[in-house]
Motif scaffolding. Structure first.
Motif, PDB file in Angstrom:
ATOM      1  N   SER B   5       0.838  -1.198   0.000  1.00  0.00           N
ATOM      2  CA  SER B   5       0.000   0.000   0.000  1.00  0.00           C
ATOM      3  C   SER B   5       0.873   1.248   0.000  1.00  0.00           C
ATOM      4  CB  SER B   5      -0.938   0.013   1.207  1.00  0.00           C
ATOM      5  OG  SER B   5      -0.198  -0.049   2.405  1.00  0.00           O
ATOM      6  N   GLN B   6       0.357   2.291  -0.617  1.00  0.00           N
ATOM      7  CA  GLN B   6       1.073   3.568  -0.704  1.00  0.00           C
ATOM      8  C   GLN B   6       0.117   4.678  -0.332  1.00  0.00           C
ATOM      9  OE1 GLN B   6       2.960   2.376  -4.949  1.00  0.00           O
ATOM     10  NE2 GLN B   6       3.259   4.503  -4.398  1.00  0.00           N
ATOM     11  N   THR B   7       0.666   5.702   0.316  1.00  0.00           N
ATOM     12  CA  THR B   7      -0.113   6.914   0.574  1.00  0.00           C
ATOM     13  C   THR B   7       0.776   8.127   0.368  1.00  0.00           C
ATOM     14  OG1 THR B   7       0.432   6.747   2.932  1.00  0.00           O
ATOM     15  CG2 THR B   7      -1.716   5.888   2.250  1.00  0.00           C
ATOM     16  N   PRO B   8       0.235   9.201  -0.213  1.00  0.00           N
ATOM     17  CA  PRO B   8      -1.130   9.300  -0.729  1.00  0.00           C
ATOM     18  C   PRO B   8      -1.243   8.705  -2.129  1.00  0.00           C
ATOM     19  CG  PRO B   8       0.014  11.364  -1.060  1.00  0.00           C
ATOM     20  CD  PRO B   8       0.991  10.450  -0.369  1.00  0.00           C
ATOM     21  N   LYS B   9      -2.432   8.605  -2.627  1.00  0.00           N
ATOM     22  CA  LYS B   9      -2.629   8.123  -3.990  1.00  0.00           C
ATOM     23  C   LYS B   9      -2.375   9.259  -4.995  1.00  0.00           C
ATOM     24  CE  LYS B   9      -5.576   5.348  -6.889  1.00  0.00           C
ATOM     25  NZ  LYS B   9      -6.734   4.485  -7.017  1.00  0.00           N
ATOM     26  N   TYR B  10      -2.766  10.455  -4.623  1.00  0.00           N
ATOM     27  CA  TYR B  10      -2.544  11.640  -5.458  1.00  0.00           C
ATOM     28  C   TYR B  10      -1.841  12.703  -4.633  1.00  0.00           C
ATOM     29  CZ  TYR B  10      -6.136   9.510  -8.397  1.00  0.00           C
ATOM     30  OH  TYR B  10      -6.859   8.639  -9.168  1.00  0.00           O
ATOM     31  N   ILE B  21       6.203  10.317   0.409  1.00  0.00           N
ATOM     32  CA  ILE B  21       5.291   9.241   0.028  1.00  0.00           C
ATOM     33  C   ILE B  21       5.624   8.040   0.908  1.00  0.00           C
ATOM     34  CG2 ILE B  21       4.407   7.808  -1.847  1.00  0.00           C
ATOM     35  CD1 ILE B  21       5.749   9.752  -3.819  1.00  0.00           C
ATOM     36  N   LYS B  22       4.567   7.405   1.429  1.00  0.00           N
ATOM     37  CA  LYS B  22       4.806   6.276   2.330  1.00  0.00           C
ATOM     38  C   LYS B  22       4.430   4.963   1.655  1.00  0.00           C
ATOM     39  CE  LYS B  22       4.259   8.840   6.568  1.00  0.00           C
ATOM     40  NZ  LYS B  22       3.658   8.912   7.900  1.00  0.00           N
ATOM     41  N   CYS B  23       5.145   3.913   2.027  1.00  0.00           N
ATOM     42  CA  CYS B  23       4.858   2.583   1.474  1.00  0.00           C
ATOM     43  C   CYS B  23       4.975   1.554   2.578  1.00  0.00           C
ATOM     44  CB  CYS B  23       5.838   2.258   0.349  1.00  0.00           C
ATOM     45  SG  CYS B  23       5.594   0.590  -0.330  1.00  0.00           S
ATOM     46  N   HIS B  73       8.455  -1.198   5.735  1.00  0.00           N
ATOM     47  CA  HIS B  73       8.172   0.177   5.314  1.00  0.00           C
ATOM     48  C   HIS B  73       9.339   0.764   4.542  1.00  0.00           C
ATOM     49  CE1 HIS B  73       5.429  -0.402   8.744  1.00  0.00           C
ATOM     50  NE2 HIS B  73       4.645   0.461   8.120  1.00  0.00           N
ATOM     51  N   ASN B  75       9.818   4.623   2.829  1.00  0.00           N
ATOM     52  CA  ASN B  75       9.242   5.923   2.501  1.00  0.00           C
ATOM     53  C   ASN B  75      10.173   6.666   1.566  1.00  0.00           C
ATOM     54  OD1 ASN B  75       7.192   5.267   4.356  1.00  0.00           O
ATOM     55  ND2 ASN B  75       8.420   6.072   6.043  1.00  0.00           N
ATOM     56  N   THR B 108       1.575   6.357  -6.633  1.00  0.00           N
ATOM     57  CA  THR B 108       1.270   7.719  -6.163  1.00  0.00           C
ATOM     58  C   THR B 108       1.485   8.647  -7.335  1.00  0.00           C
ATOM     59  OG1 THR B 108       1.920   7.287  -3.878  1.00  0.00           O
ATOM     60  CG2 THR B 108       1.955   9.580  -4.619  1.00  0.00           C
TER      61      THR B 108
END
Lengths: 113, 113
Positions: B5-10, B21-23, B73, B75, B108
């Protein structure tokens, strides 16, 4: 220079036919070759892996060949369906260096009903 | 139960800003990656970490700094964003460093104005 080329940017095919996508490489010595599927707005998804000593791999309607003499892999989708429409990426795992995967630019396949 | 999962998408931001960006991956994999996919859809590796240790650092401006607090994780922090940084950034993971299937996050989408 090192290159990975996928035969065309886009390929249109009639539903039910076999789609054949090509991946050619130069100045690489790949240990493995992988094929991924990427749908718009999503990350690539692994489909098949083939090793340098394997000629052919199959998975359901998918078939991959690997010819290290021609430096080419062919990816076939038999009995293609509109749901197979996506971009297909080939990726090499090279024998030297640290880079784990080197990707081609992909071929966008459209299966027309 | 998303695997990677990654955040944010946009992410839409102004030139000169700093962003992260986080993963996260819940597959128990030892190796994680950051890839950049540009407007021509070419997917290129940026960094690779194995058990929190940097093992691949491709030719990437040092404005990009990855950080791995633990092996689940990875990032990506980007300083002084430039227009050319606009792209889709994908995080991926695999069990071992070379030759293994990679599992990608959803990406992202970064737009620098």
């Amino acid at each position: 220079s090192q290159k990975i080329e996928q035969n065309s940017e886009a390929l249109n095919i009639q539903e039910g036919k076999t789609a054949t996508l090509t991946c050619n490489y130069t100045n690489y010595s790949p240990a493995y070759l992988q094929w991924y599927r990427q749908d718009p707005g999503r990350g690539p998804v692994f489909l098949l892996l083939i090793r340098e000593n394997e000629k052919e791999k199959r998975k359901e309607r998918l078939k991959v060949t690997f010819d290290t003499t021609l430096k080419q892999s062919l990816f076939h989708i038999t009995a293609s369906q509109p749901a197979d429409s996506a971009t297909y990426l080939c990726a090499l795992v090279v024998n030297s260096g640290n880079t784990p995967l080197v990707f081609g630019k992909g071929t966008r396949l459209s299966v027309i009903a | 139960d998303t695997a990677v999962s990654q955040t944010p998408k946009y992410l839409v931001t102004q030139m000169g800003n700093d962003k992260s960006i986080k993963c996260e991956q819940n597959l128990g994999h030892d190796t994680m990656y950051w890839y950049k996919q540009d407007s021509k859809k070419f997917l290129k590796i940026m960094f690779s970490y194995n058990n929190k240790e940097l093992i691949i650092n491709e030719t990437v401006p040092n404005r990009f700094s990855p950080k791995s607090p633990d092996k689940a994780h990875l990032n990506l922090h980007i300083n002084s964003l430039e227009l050319g940084d606009s792209a889709v950034y994908f995080c991926a993971s695999s069990q071992i460093t070379r030759g293994e299937t990679q599992y990608f996050g959803p990406g992202t989408r970064l737009l620098v104005l």
